[in-house]
Design an enzyme around this catalytic site. Structure first.
Site, short mmCIF file in Angstrom:
data_model
loop_
_atom_site.label_atom_id
_atom_site.label_comp_id
_atom_site.label_asym_id
_atom_site.label_seq_id
_atom_site.Cartn_x
_atom_site.Cartn_y
_atom_site.Cartn_z
CB SER A 36 -0.96 0.09 1.28
OG SER A 36 -1.03 -1.27 1.29
CB CYS B 172 -6.11 -0.89 5.40
SG CYS B 172 -4.66 -1.33 4.64
CD GLU C 119 -5.64 -3.09 -0.79
OE1 GLU C 119 -6.10 -2.68 -1.60
OE2 GLU C 119 -4.71 -1.94 -0.38
C1 LIG Z 1 -2.96 -4.72 -1.18
C2 LIG Z 1 -1.93 -5.00 -0.63
C3 LIG Z 1 -0.89 -4.58 0.35
C4 LIG Z 1 0.06 -4.90 1.03
N1 LIG Z 1 0.74 -4.47 1.21
C5 LIG Z 1 1.45 -4.17 2.62
C6 LIG Z 1 2.35 -3.51 3.06
O1 LIG Z 1 2.02 -2.77 2.98
N2 LIG Z 1 2.69 -3.02 4.36
C7 LIG Z 1 3.83 -4.34 4.01
O2 LIG Z 1 4.33 -5.17 4.62
N3 LIG Z 1 2.79 -5.61 3.31
C8 LIG Z 1 2.12 -5.43 2.75
N4 LIG Z 1 1.30 -6.10 1.97
C9 LIG Z 1 2.07 -7.59 2.29
C10 LIG Z 1 3.15 -7.44 1.01
O3 LIG Z 1 2.02 -8.10 -0.33
C11 LIG Z 1 4.03 -9.16 1.05
O4 LIG Z 1 3.12 -10.02 1.00
C12 LIG Z 1 4.96 -9.42 2.56
O5 LIG Z 1 5.49 -8.42 2.63
C13 LIG Z 1 5.10 -10.93 2.38
O6 LIG Z 1 6.01 -10.76 1.63
P1 LIG Z 1 7.58 -11.28 1.38
O7 LIG Z 1 8.01 -11.60 0.28
O8 LIG Z 1 8.00 -11.09 2.40
O9 LIG Z 1 7.31 -13.17 2.29
P2 LIG Z 1 7.28 -13.86 1.06
O10 LIG Z 1 8.92 -14.92 0.76
O11 LIG Z 1 7.09 -14.25 -0.02
O12 LIG Z 1 6.96 -15.36 2.56
C14 LIG Z 1 5.68 -14.81 2.56
C15 LIG Z 1 5.24 -17.11 2.52
O13 LIG Z 1 5.54 -16.91 4.03
C16 LIG Z 1 4.44 -17.85 4.50
N5 LIG Z 1 4.33 -17.77 5.89
C17 LIG Z 1 3.94 -16.08 6.56
N6 LIG Z 1 3.95 -16.40 7.69
C18 LIG Z 1 3.89 -17.68 8.15
C19 LIG Z 1 3.56 -18.04 9.57
N7 LIG Z 1 3.82 -17.92 10.03
N8 LIG Z 1 4.02 -19.47 9.19
C20 LIG Z 1 4.49 -20.41 8.48
N9 LIG Z 1 4.67 -19.55 7.25
C21 LIG Z 1 4.47 -18.60 7.05
C22 LIG Z 1 3.45 -18.45 4.15
O14 LIG Z 1 3.53 -19.48 2.34
C23 LIG Z 1 2.94 -17.09 2.63
O15 LIG Z 1 2.65 -17.05 1.62
C24 LIG Z 1 0.13 -6.04 1.30
C25 LIG Z 1 -0.05 -6.80 0.11
C26 LIG Z 1 -1.05 -6.72 -0.41
C27 LIG Z 1 -2.02 -7.73 -1.50
#
Ligand SMILES: Cc1cc2nc3c(=O)[nH]c(=O)nc-3n(C[C@H](O)[C@H](O)[C@H](O)COP(=O)(O)OP(=O)(O)OC[C@H]3O[C@@H](n4cnc5c(N)ncnc54)[C@H](O)[C@@H]3O)c2cc1C
Length: 407
Positions: free
Chosen positions: A188, A365, A405
């Site tokens: 966001s 949100c 959201e």
């Molecule tokens: C519309 C929208 C807006 C967003 N806005 C924000 C924002 O403003 N700020 C923000 O920080 N994020 C936001 N997000 C979330 C962001 O998009 C990512 O999903 C988040 O940062 C995690 O991504 P990553 O690549 O670090 O994690 P990844 O490496 O992709 O890991 C995520 C995966 O880890 C696993 N996982 C997560 N938690 C656990 C758990 N407790 N136990 C076991 N497995 C787990 C799941 O399989 C998950 O799919 C938003 C998401 C959406 C859809």
């Protein structure tokens, strides 16, 4: 009227209060002839109802085919766009009417924003925009939990533009376990369309580093993209896409009431709203409504943008209200942890009044699942007035006044 102290005053005073219902759809016929209020051929009918008769009157109006579009308390406690309204300005007689046009005019929903004005997918994953990181600052203060960063990027020289409430796609560097480039993640946008420097050249995000224990090995795992962003050195180039999203756009109406419910980084779009409403001096947008932010965090040092929010509260006490739920420090009425839904419940009567105002939009949100508690709070408030919350919420969604959201 909206002071920073929030309590159950509305509850205790409710019994002796009188409310003004604005009703549309009542038509003169045999049935309505039997009512004590004359019905206009067109437009809204205003009906004064004592608190003790609200349920019966709502049911009666529904039976007569009417739809309540607004309920305002009559008297000193009146909620009119965040300011106390004199009793006379609400309705001077039981049957005072105003033209239909005024009711329609209030329905300025976010959905009505001109589609052409909303920038969407200006940059896609196959040809992302490269932006430079201008700053990357920690938002969690000492004693808080985890890492959340405010990250700002330079958009100068590009045609990238966005609106408050939209999201940015970020493609982290490197490849996944299959050797393929990482997929984009959405964040966001935490700045207004004019950016933190108000020069239309930057965009900011509020990113929490995902950190969890692997369910089988117990090893600490860090999220790919959130770690990439949280550890991003100033000056680095990043691939971004978007903007995307139309769900969380702000209505153009400067008199709208904006209720915001956030957990953690869910504050991001609301920071953008509040900066647009109060910090920027925009020619075409002078916010005059009520903005009420419910913010749920674990510890006080996790209240993101705390200082700025408190400054706004101090400077605009009639138009901005901040209600925090600090789960690990505060207790709810039952002695349990204080979550955002407990704050919703504490303020349910006022929120119920507000959501019935056609000028009110509610935005949620943050963490997935937070809607459940909010619905519970609103359900109990609605049921006091004989209204089924899930039906009412459907109507709010249809009118484009209930925005969610969560992720
Ligand atoms: C519309 C929208 C807006 C967003 N806005 C924000 C924002 O403003 N700020 C923000 O920080 N994020 C936001 N997000 C979330 C962001 O998009 C990512 O999903 C988040 O940062 C995690 O991504 P990553 O690549 O670090 O994690 P990844 O490496 O992709 O890991 C995520 C995966 O880890 C696993 N996982 C997560 N938690 C656990 C758990 N407790 N136990 C076991 N497995 C787990 C799941 O399989 C998950 O799919 C938003 C998401 C959406 C859809």
């Amino acid at each position: 009227m909206y002071s920073s102290s929030i309590g159950g005053a509305a509850n205790t005073q409710a019994g002796s209060r009188v409310f003004v219902y604005e009703v549309v759809g009542l038509r003169q016929n045999d049935e309505t002839d039997k009512t004590s209020y004359p019905i206009r051929n067109s437009g809204s009918t205003f009906i004064k109802v004592p608190y003790s008769r609200m349920n019966q009157e709502m049911q009666r109006i529904a039976r007569l085919g009417g739809r309540i579009v607004n309920i305002q308390p009559l008297g000193v406690d009146s909620v009119t766009n965040g300011k106390a309204a004199p009793a006379k300005s609400q309705a001077t007689s039981e049957t005072e009417s105003k033209p239909m046009q005024s009711t329609d005019a209030t329905k300025t929903t976010a959905k009505e924003k001109h589609k052409a004005d909303i920038p969407v997918n200006l940059y896609r994953p196959n040809s992302p925009l490269m932006v430079k990181c201008l700053s990357n600052e920690e938002l969690v203060r000492e004693g808080g939990e985890g890492t959340v960063r405010h990250v700002t990027f330079d958009l100068s020289g590009s045609d990238f533009r966005y609106l408050e409430g939209q999201s940015l796609g970020v493609i982290p560097e490197g490849t996944d376990e299959k050797g393929k480039p990482h997929k984009l993640r959405l964040y966001s946008i935490a700045s207004t369309r004019h950016g933190d420097l108000v020069d239309d050249k930057t965009i900011s995000l509020c990113v929490r580093q995902l950190e969890y224990k692997h369910p089988e090995t117990g090893e600490k795992v860090y999220g790919v993209c959130s770690s990439y962003l949280c550890n991003l050195p100033v000056g680095s180039e990043v691939k971004v896409t978007g903007p995307v999203g139309k769900e969380m756009l702000l209505p153009d109406d400067e008199d709208a009431n904006i209720i915001m419910m956030a957990t953690g980084t869910g504050i991001a779009p609301f920071r953008a709203y509040l900066w647009r409403m109060f910090k920027e001096q925009n020619e075409g947008y002078k916010f005059r409504g009520l903005a009420w932010l419910f913010f749920g965090v674990a510890y006080t040092p996790n209240i993101l943008y705390k200082e700025e929010l408190e400054q706004l509260q101090e400077k605009y006490p009639d138009n901005f209200r901040l209600t925090c739920a600090i789960s690990r420090e505060q207790k709810n009425a039952d002695g349990g942890k204080m979550y955002i839904q407990n704050r919703i419940q504490e303020n349910a009567d006022q929120l119920w009044e507000l959501v019935q105002n056609p000028k009110t939009h509610t935005y949620i949100c943050g963490l997935k699942g937070m809607e459940g508690g909010i619905d519970e709070g609103m359900s109990s408030a609605a049921s006091k007035h004989g209204v089924d919350w899930s039906d009412y919420q459907k109507q709010l969604k249809k009118e484009g006044r209930w925005h969610v959201e969560t992720y």
